[in-house]
Write an enzyme that holds these catalytic residues in place. Structure first.
Site: not given
Ligand code: ADP
Ligand code: MG
Length: 396
Positions: A36, A197, A354, A377
């Site tokens: 970013r 999330k 991210g 999102g």
């Molecule tokens: P992004 O930032 O790409 O939008 P999110 O913030 O929604 O994605 O999710 C990323 C997080 O999800 C990471 O920190 C990862 O460790 C966590 N994660 C993925 N699968 C699991 C799981 N099964 N249990 C706990 N945390 C998880």
């Molecule tokens: Mg995230």
């Protein structure tokens, strides 16, 4: 309607407020993925080249009660300065006398980063008074944060009504590239949705059933669906009160002819730490004292098969807790497969978010995707066909 851009303004000797996204993944005060920051560079340098003074606004994390050292944007100063090869000054508030003094004393050719906008309640509430405080600091507002454009926050939307405003180069690029790949995508279109999330993304998922032909659900997201199907998921990350929503998504998907692919096997561990003891189990067999940290090998094979049948792939959210190996295996393998299919001309692929981008960078696959968006999102909401408030306000 067209997007106003930097070409519409004379920036010479102007204080140019630029809304950037410095919300980068961090570990122990260090930036772990600077995508970013790197993507923010072209607009900032262009403002400097055209004789303007760049004053950067950003949020960081989700502070709930004002100032919090762990969420200070100051943590991004060194990494940003290294990317820009410019001096980056920092002001400990984004409004008031402190900010004004920093703006007034900013040497020409340098850059100023202001403290986290979300330390003020007015930011998320889009309070006109807070937006006006921000607007006081600049002559022109440039929005370069597609990743937060789905939120009508003061530094994203409110401020744009108060100053001459336009999109930055990253904002332009995001919209242009996403439209090129996704406005009339080649079918079947497959979305991979995972991550943590859950509640905010579950709502989005409901709206993705229409435009998508298939949705692979992994990561923390999948746990809520497994629980909704009556499976024991032990101590896994889950939003139990969203089970009804998950069930209605599965029902609607059937009606709308969208295939939902859930994990058939899991990697379960008792500890959330790197290389903790773990087992591969069927998706309905998570022990009561364990948590699901990744999808298992059979699920990886299944995901690859569905990827092979897709023409367009959209990805937001890692399939497992990728920061702690070996729970990065599914994410890495699926990403490598998407990268391979992209390089061999079989799919067009777009990934955003991210953590998703950090995960794909970590495995070396990101560069091989058709396009990497800084947005998670916002990119999903854009896919729904929604007008994003932070983009609408830049159109005329
Ligand atoms: P992004 O930032 O790409 O939008 P999110 O913030 O929604 O994605 O999710 C990323 C997080 O999800 C990471 O920190 C990862 O460790 C966590 N994660 C993925 N699968 C699991 C799981 N099964 N249990 C706990 N945390 C998880
Ligand atoms: Mg995230």
């Amino acid at each position: 309607m067209r997007l106003r851009t930097l070409d519409d303004f004379d920036l010479k000797d102007k204080n140019v407020l630029i809304r950037v996204d410095m919300n980068v993944p961090m570990l122990n005060g260090q930036v772990t993925d600077s995508t970013r920051l790197t993507r923010a560079v072209p607009t900032i340098l262009e403002v400097l080249e055209k004789g303007g003074k760049p004053i950067l606004l950003s949020h960081f994390g989700r502070p709930t009660r004002g100032f919090d050292l762990t969420m200070s944007t100051q943590q991004a100063v060194i990494a940003l300065s290294n990317r820009l090869k410019k001096r980056v000054h920092f002001a400990t508030s984004c409004i008031g006398e402190t900010a004004q003094l920093a703006v007034d004393t900013l040497p020409k050719g340098d850059v100023l980063l202001l403290e986290n906008t979300r330390f003020h309640q007015g930011e998320k509430k889009n309070e006109p008074r807070f937006a006006a405080e921000l607007a006081k600091l600049g002559d022109i507002f440039v929005s370069d944060t597609f990743s937060t454009a789905h939120r009508a926050h003061a530094s994203v939307e409110g401020i744009a009504h108060l100053l001459p405003s336009c999109a930055g180069r990253l904002m332009e690029e995001e919209i242009y590239r996403l439209e090129a790949v996704l406005s009339t995508p080649e079918r079947p279109v497959l979305a991979v949705v995972g991550g943590a999330k859950v509640s905010s993304k579950l709502m989005l998922l409901e709206h993705l059933i229409g435009p998508m032909d298939k949705i692979v659900i992994g990561g923390g997201m999948a746990n809520t669906f497994l629980a909704a199907q009556g499976h024991n998921i032990g101590q896994s990350l889950c939003e139990h009160d969203m089970q009804d929503t998950a069930r209605s998504i599965l029902e609607n998907a059937k009606v709308m002819n969208c295939e939902i692919i859930l994990p058939v096997d899991i990697v379960a561990a008792k500890e959330f730490s790197a290389n903790s003891e773990h087992e591969i189990l069927p998706a309905n067999k998570c022990p009561a004292d364990a948590m699901i940290l990744d999808v298992g090998p059979k699920t990886i094979t299944l995901i690859k098969k569905h990827l092979d049948e897709a023409k367009t792939v959209i990805w937001n959210g890692p399939l497992g807790a990728f920061e702690i190996p070996p729970y990065n295996i599914a994410t890495n393998e699926a990403a490598a497969h998407v990268a391979f299919l992209t390089e061999t001309g079989k799919v067009l692929s777009v990934a955003g978010g991210g953590d998703t981008v950090a995960a794909l960078n970590g495995s070396g696959s990101a560069k091989r995707f058709t396009y990497i968006s800084t947005a998670g999102g916002a990119f999903l909401e854009w896919l729904e066909g929604k007008t994003l408030p932070g983009v609408a306000v830049l159109m005329s």
